[in-house]
Design a protein around this motif. Structure first.
Motif, mmCIF file in Angstrom:
data_model
loop_
_atom_site.group_PDB
_atom_site.id
_atom_site.type_symbol
_atom_site.label_atom_id
_atom_site.label_comp_id
_atom_site.label_asym_id
_atom_site.label_seq_id
_atom_site.Cartn_x
_atom_site.Cartn_y
_atom_site.Cartn_z
ATOM 1 N N CYS A 19 5.449 6.164 2.218
ATOM 2 C CA CYS A 19 5.203 5.130 1.214
ATOM 3 C C CYS A 19 4.700 3.834 1.846
ATOM 4 O O CYS A 19 4.400 2.878 1.139
ATOM 5 C CB CYS A 19 6.455 4.870 0.380
ATOM 6 S SG CYS A 19 7.873 4.283 1.328
ATOM 7 N N ALA A 20 4.624 3.787 3.175
ATOM 8 C CA ALA A 20 4.057 2.629 3.873
ATOM 9 C C ALA A 20 3.685 3.057 5.285
ATOM 10 O O ALA A 20 4.325 3.943 5.869
ATOM 11 C CB ALA A 20 5.045 1.474 3.939
ATOM 12 N N SER A 37 -0.483 -0.881 5.012
ATOM 13 C CA SER A 37 -0.692 -0.543 3.608
ATOM 14 C C SER A 37 0.534 0.155 3.038
ATOM 15 O O SER A 37 1.180 0.960 3.727
ATOM 16 C CB SER A 37 -1.900 0.382 3.437
ATOM 17 O OG SER A 37 -2.110 0.684 2.060
ATOM 18 N N LEU A 38 0.847 -0.174 1.794
ATOM 19 C CA LEU A 38 1.742 0.668 1.023
ATOM 20 C C LEU A 38 0.979 1.937 0.653
ATOM 21 O O LEU A 38 -0.259 1.944 0.620
ATOM 22 C CB LEU A 38 2.205 -0.053 -0.244
ATOM 23 C CG LEU A 38 3.126 -1.263 -0.042
ATOM 24 C CD1 LEU A 38 3.330 -1.999 -1.360
ATOM 25 C CD2 LEU A 38 4.471 -0.823 0.531
ATOM 26 N N ASN A 40 1.097 5.255 -2.199
ATOM 27 C CA ASN A 40 1.704 5.903 -3.360
ATOM 28 C C ASN A 40 1.980 7.356 -2.989
ATOM 29 O O ASN A 40 1.036 8.136 -2.820
ATOM 30 C CB ASN A 40 0.763 5.835 -4.562
ATOM 31 C CG ASN A 40 1.432 6.326 -5.840
ATOM 32 O OD1 ASN A 40 2.377 7.113 -5.791
ATOM 33 N ND2 ASN A 40 0.933 5.882 -6.982
ATOM 34 N N ILE A 55 11.453 -0.694 -0.356
ATOM 35 C CA ILE A 55 10.299 -0.370 -1.187
ATOM 36 C C ILE A 55 10.751 0.473 -2.377
ATOM 37 O O ILE A 55 11.512 1.437 -2.209
ATOM 38 C CB ILE A 55 9.234 0.399 -0.374
ATOM 39 C CG1 ILE A 55 8.792 -0.421 0.837
ATOM 40 C CG2 ILE A 55 8.019 0.738 -1.244
ATOM 41 C CD1 ILE A 55 7.951 0.363 1.843
ATOM 42 N N GLU A 57 9.532 2.311 -6.389
ATOM 43 C CA GLU A 57 8.377 2.947 -7.012
ATOM 44 C C GLU A 57 7.413 1.939 -7.624
ATOM 45 O O GLU A 57 6.184 2.104 -7.555
ATOM 46 C CB GLU A 57 8.846 3.946 -8.068
ATOM 47 C CG GLU A 57 9.536 5.165 -7.462
ATOM 48 C CD GLU A 57 9.951 6.190 -8.513
ATOM 49 O OE1 GLU A 57 9.122 6.483 -9.405
ATOM 50 O OE2 GLU A 57 11.085 6.689 -8.426
ATOM 51 N N ASP A 59 6.565 -0.860 -6.578
ATOM 52 C CA ASP A 59 5.741 -1.503 -5.547
ATOM 53 C C ASP A 59 4.482 -0.710 -5.228
ATOM 54 O O ASP A 59 3.492 -1.278 -4.738
ATOM 55 C CB ASP A 59 6.547 -1.679 -4.250
ATOM 56 C CG ASP A 59 7.715 -2.635 -4.399
ATOM 57 O OD1 ASP A 59 7.596 -3.580 -5.209
ATOM 58 O OD2 ASP A 59 8.741 -2.421 -3.724
ATOM 59 N N VAL A 60 4.523 0.605 -5.441
ATOM 60 C CA VAL A 60 3.414 1.455 -4.990
ATOM 61 C C VAL A 60 2.577 2.025 -6.128
ATOM 62 O O VAL A 60 1.686 2.847 -5.884
ATOM 63 C CB VAL A 60 3.938 2.612 -4.097
ATOM 64 C CG1 VAL A 60 4.689 2.065 -2.892
ATOM 65 C CG2 VAL A 60 4.818 3.564 -4.889
ATOM 66 N N ALA A 63 -0.857 1.313 -5.381
ATOM 67 C CA ALA A 63 -1.230 1.527 -3.975
ATOM 68 C C ALA A 63 -2.073 2.789 -3.840
ATOM 69 O O ALA A 63 -1.953 3.721 -4.640
ATOM 70 C CB ALA A 63 0.024 1.642 -3.114
ATOM 71 N N THR A 65 -3.275 6.444 -2.446
ATOM 72 C CA THR A 65 -2.551 7.640 -2.005
ATOM 73 C C THR A 65 -2.879 7.908 -0.534
ATOM 74 O O THR A 65 -3.817 7.320 0.034
ATOM 75 C CB THR A 65 -2.957 8.862 -2.833
ATOM 76 O OG1 THR A 65 -4.355 9.140 -2.596
ATOM 77 C CG2 THR A 65 -2.715 8.632 -4.319
#
Length: 203
Positions: A19-20, A37-38, A40, A55, A57, A59-60, A63, A65
């Protein structure tokens, strides 16, 4: 000689849930480039993981993939020397995620700064990232992917400097360490010369 430090945070217990990501390019004299980068992960977050890295959900949602970011990641990793603190985790996240999306592995060499820290500073109480960072008076926000990648790079720079090595390969030769390697659907872990390991155990 440039090397690339990476760190992943994951959404849950699945290794294919990054996720990051933090990426730091450095050499024996310092840091030369950074990327964060974050991601998804297209799956649910675990409350345990969220407690670790903060982090969620929300937040992304917007973002990119992993597949959308992979061309950028790949440009950093291919034909590079890659490092990570506890590299077995980050390399497994990379491999499992590439497997999950049926993407080609990059050809690259890699090192683990946990193993380097154990080799160079064996008397530390442990070799977690925050412990080694404290030993070198490095302040950072733990479990932020870019900050963790930056600290891993600084740890390797400190190790090279302590040995007055002009480059990374010279440092590895002095410490009897060999780089691991990742290649299409396979990998070889970093090694410490067996004779050097036995010598250390005798002290």
């Amino acid at each position: 000689m440039n090397f690339v430090s990476i760190d992943f945070e994951t959404a849950n217990e699945k290794r294919h849930s990054p996720c990051a990501i933090g990426i730091v390019v450095a050499n024996e004299t310092g840091i030369v480039d950074e990327f964060y980068s974050l991601i998804n992960p297209l799956m649910a977050f675990s409350s345990f993981n969220t407690r670790v890295h903060g982090i969620v959900e929300a937040d992304v949602i917007d973002a990119p993939t992993f597949t959308e970011l992979w061309p950028k990641f790949e440009s950093y990793l291919t034909d590079s020397i890659v490092i990570a603190h506890n590299a077995s985790f980050d390399m497994s996240v990379l491999r499992k995620t590439l497997d999950h999306y049926n993407l080609t592995y990059p050809n690259m060499e890699y090192l683990c700064t946990v193993e380097i820290s154990k080799n160079v500073w064996p008397d530390l109480m442990n070799h977690r990232l925050n412990t080694v960072a404290t030993h070198h008076n490095i302040l950072f926000e733990h479990h932020h992917a870019l900050e963790d990648a930056r600290v891993a790079a600084l740890i390797l720079i400190e190790a090279i400097r302590e040995h007055n090595a002009e480059h990374l390969d010279g440092f590895l030769e002095v410490r009897s360490m060999k780089k691991g390697r990742v290649y299409e659907r396979g990998y070889v872990t970093p090694k410490i010369n067996a004779r050097k390991r036995r010598k250390k155990m005798n002290f």
